[in-house]
Design a protein around this motif. Structure first.
Motif, PDB file in Angstrom:
ATOM      1  N   PRO A 179       0.845  -1.205   0.000  1.00 17.15           N
ATOM      2  CA  PRO A 179       0.000   0.000   0.000  1.00 17.15           C
ATOM      3  C   PRO A 179       0.876   1.249   0.000  1.00 17.15           C
ATOM      4  O   PRO A 179       1.343   1.696   1.044  1.00 17.15           O
ATOM      5  N   GLN A 180       1.107   1.799  -1.172  1.00 20.17           N
ATOM      6  CA  GLN A 180       1.975   2.961  -1.276  1.00 20.17           C
ATOM      7  C   GLN A 180       1.696   3.688  -2.585  1.00 20.17           C
ATOM      8  O   GLN A 180       1.099   3.133  -3.513  1.00 20.17           O
ATOM      9  N   GLY A 181       2.129   4.940  -2.638  1.00 21.46           N
ATOM     10  CA  GLY A 181       1.988   5.722  -3.860  1.00 21.46           C
ATOM     11  C   GLY A 181       0.535   5.890  -4.255  1.00 21.46           C
ATOM     12  O   GLY A 181      -0.362   5.993  -3.420  1.00 21.46           O
ATOM     13  N   GLN A 182       0.292   5.902  -5.556  1.00 21.16           N
ATOM     14  CA  GLN A 182      -1.080   6.002  -6.057  1.00 21.16           C
ATOM     15  C   GLN A 182      -1.776   4.654  -5.949  1.00 21.16           C
ATOM     16  O   GLN A 182      -1.207   3.626  -6.302  1.00 21.16           O
ATOM     17  N   MET A 183      -3.009   4.667  -5.464  1.00 18.78           N
ATOM     18  CA  MET A 183      -3.790   3.444  -5.329  1.00 18.78           C
ATOM     19  C   MET A 183      -5.178   3.662  -5.910  1.00 18.78           C
ATOM     20  O   MET A 183      -5.757   4.747  -5.777  1.00 18.78           O
ATOM     21  N   VAL A 184      -5.696   2.634  -6.555  1.00 21.58           N
ATOM     22  CA  VAL A 184      -7.020   2.698  -7.177  1.00 21.58           C
ATOM     23  C   VAL A 184      -7.822   1.489  -6.716  1.00 21.58           C
ATOM     24  O   VAL A 184      -7.333   0.356  -6.785  1.00 21.58           O
ATOM     25  N   PHE A 185      -9.033   1.709  -6.226  1.00 15.88           N
ATOM     26  CA  PHE A 185      -9.874   0.609  -5.754  1.00 15.88           C
ATOM     27  C   PHE A 185     -11.326   1.035  -5.767  1.00 15.88           C
ATOM     28  O   PHE A 185     -11.655   2.225  -5.891  1.00 15.88           O
ATOM     29  N   ASP A 186     -12.197   0.052  -5.656  1.00 15.24           N
ATOM     30  CA  ASP A 186     -13.637   0.306  -5.565  1.00 15.24           C
ATOM     31  C   ASP A 186     -14.071   0.235  -4.108  1.00 15.24           C
ATOM     32  O   ASP A 186     -13.717  -0.708  -3.391  1.00 15.24           O
ATOM     33  N   LEU A 187     -14.827   1.204  -3.691  1.00 19.66           N
ATOM     34  CA  LEU A 187     -15.347   1.237  -2.332  1.00 19.66           C
ATOM     35  C   LEU A 187     -16.563   0.320  -2.253  1.00 19.66           C
ATOM     36  O   LEU A 187     -17.540   0.524  -2.986  1.00 19.66           O
ATOM     37  N   PRO A 188     -16.561  -0.696  -1.386  1.00 21.39           N
ATOM     38  CA  PRO A 188     -17.645  -1.668  -1.377  1.00 21.39           C
ATOM     39  C   PRO A 188     -18.894  -1.212  -0.629  1.00 21.39           C
ATOM     40  O   PRO A 188     -19.917  -1.884  -0.689  1.00 21.39           O
ATOM     41  N   LEU A 189     -18.819  -0.103   0.091  1.00 21.70           N
ATOM     42  CA  LEU A 189     -19.927   0.338   0.930  1.00 21.70           C
ATOM     43  C   LEU A 189     -20.629   1.557   0.342  1.00 21.70           C
ATOM     44  O   LEU A 189     -19.980   2.454  -0.201  1.00 21.70           O
ATOM     45  N   THR A 190     -21.940   1.597   0.468  1.00 23.34           N
ATOM     46  CA  THR A 190     -22.668   2.817   0.160  1.00 23.34           C
ATOM     47  C   THR A 190     -22.363   3.850   1.238  1.00 23.34           C
ATOM     48  O   THR A 190     -21.840   3.526   2.313  1.00 23.34           O
ATOM     49  N   ARG A 191     -22.703   5.088   0.981  1.00 19.87           N
ATOM     50  CA  ARG A 191     -22.471   6.122   1.990  1.00 19.87           C
ATOM     51  C   ARG A 191     -23.363   5.889   3.211  1.00 19.87           C
ATOM     52  O   ARG A 191     -22.965   6.202   4.340  1.00 19.87           O
ATOM     53  N   GLU A 192     -24.540   5.327   2.989  1.00 21.43           N
ATOM     54  CA  GLU A 192     -25.407   4.991   4.131  1.00 21.43           C
ATOM     55  C   GLU A 192     -24.744   3.931   5.012  1.00 21.43           C
ATOM     56  O   GLU A 192     -24.767   4.031   6.244  1.00 21.43           O
ATOM     57  N   ALA A 193     -24.145   2.915   4.374  1.00 20.45           N
ATOM     58  CA  ALA A 193     -23.471   1.855   5.135  1.00 20.45           C
ATOM     59  C   ALA A 193     -22.236   2.408   5.849  1.00 20.45           C
ATOM     60  O   ALA A 193     -21.943   2.017   6.978  1.00 20.45           O
ATOM     61  N   MET A 194     -21.525   3.314   5.200  1.00 20.85           N
ATOM     62  CA  MET A 194     -20.372   3.938   5.841  1.00 20.85           C
ATOM     63  C   MET A 194     -20.802   4.717   7.082  1.00 20.85           C
ATOM     64  O   MET A 194     -20.143   4.652   8.126  1.00 20.85           O
ATOM     65  N   ALA A 195     -21.895   5.444   6.972  1.00 16.35           N
ATOM     66  CA  ALA A 195     -22.401   6.210   8.111  1.00 16.35           C
ATOM     67  C   ALA A 195     -22.752   5.293   9.268  1.00 16.35           C
ATOM     68  O   ALA A 195     -22.399   5.568  10.434  1.00 16.35           O
TER      69      ALA A 195
END
Length: 248
Positions: A179-195
């Motif tokens: 885990p370093q430099g530029q990283m690209v990934f998909d966030l698995p959670l909706t903003r509601e789930a994050m909240a």
């Protein structure tokens, strides 16, 4: 997805994408063969409940792909998300008859499952499985302690940055990258789930994500595709350093 489709798309042990991190990571060829004899694959759609709290569990499993949440319902009906399950994470506890939490698929999910009784017997004669499971349990304990710090002491901005760092780190580990430099990934959670997971309001989550984007800490394509230009800067925003962090 039908059973035949699951079997068709399920990886073999030799090509499994989580092989290097899962409970079978230390297994020799004969041990993998013994696991293979008691395993089966199950798929779940996003939003589907895998296990209800209090259910009798007749299997244990590793997440092959996708993400799930562990949730607990309080007496007044409120639901609290208490954990996330990423690829290679283990579901269920040998020796425990019933599930302590609801397990809900956040995304489409593929699980490599083992019948519980044979798995427990195999643990007794296969030290590599028990050793790896102990390592994973200790990692989970460390992560839980770090999460207590996050929920109890961090600001809303630090919480959002910490969650993004967790997802980025786990995605990198799955693909054998640092885990370093530029990283690209998909966030698995909706903003509601994050909240729900972070103990914040939906409005606060949206506001803090917008602020991190405005300040150049993250870039967003849609609501889920995240680019982190500099991972160390994200860690700084999370209140962590480059050597520490969550869910290693």
């Amino acid at each position: 997805m039908t059973i035949l489709e699951v079997l068709h798309t399920a990886p073999s042990c030799g090509t499994c994408p989580i092989r290097h991190r899962a409970v079978c990571a230390r297994c020799e060829t004969d041990e993998l063969a013994a696991l293979d004899a008691i395993k089966f694959y199950r798929s779940f759609e996003a939003g589907q409940t895998l296990i209800w709290a209090g259910d009798r569990m007749d299997f244990v499993a590793s997440v092959v792909s996708g993400v799930a949440t562990l949730t607990q319902v309080m007496e007044d009906g409120r639901t609290q998300t208490v954990g996330l399950l990423f690829p290679s994470d283990f579901v269920g506890r040998p020796g425990r008859e019933r599930a302590p939490y609801n397990v809900i698929a956040t995304t489409d999910l593929l699980m490599c499952c083992f019948r519980k009784k044979p798995f427990e017997e195999l643990m007794g004669r296969t030290p590599h499985i028990g050793q790896r499971l102990l390592e994973m349990t200790l990692d989970e304990l460390d992560a839980a302690r770090e999460w207590m710090l996050l929920l109890g002491r961090k600001t809303a901005r630090e919480k959002i940055a910490s969650l993004l760092a967790i997802v980025g780190r786990r995605d990198a580990a799955l693909h054998l990258r640092k885990p370093q430099g530029q990283m690209v990934f998909d966030l698995p959670l909706t903003r509601e789930a994050m909240a729900d997971y972070l103990g914040l309001t939906l409005e606060t989550v949206s506001r803090q994500i917008s602020a991190l984007k405005r300040d150049g800490v993250i870039e967003l394509e849609g609501k889920r595709h995240v680019t982190v230009p500099d991972y160390n800067r994200l860690l700084e925003e999370a209140g962590d350093d480059a050597d520490g962090g969550f869910f290693g």
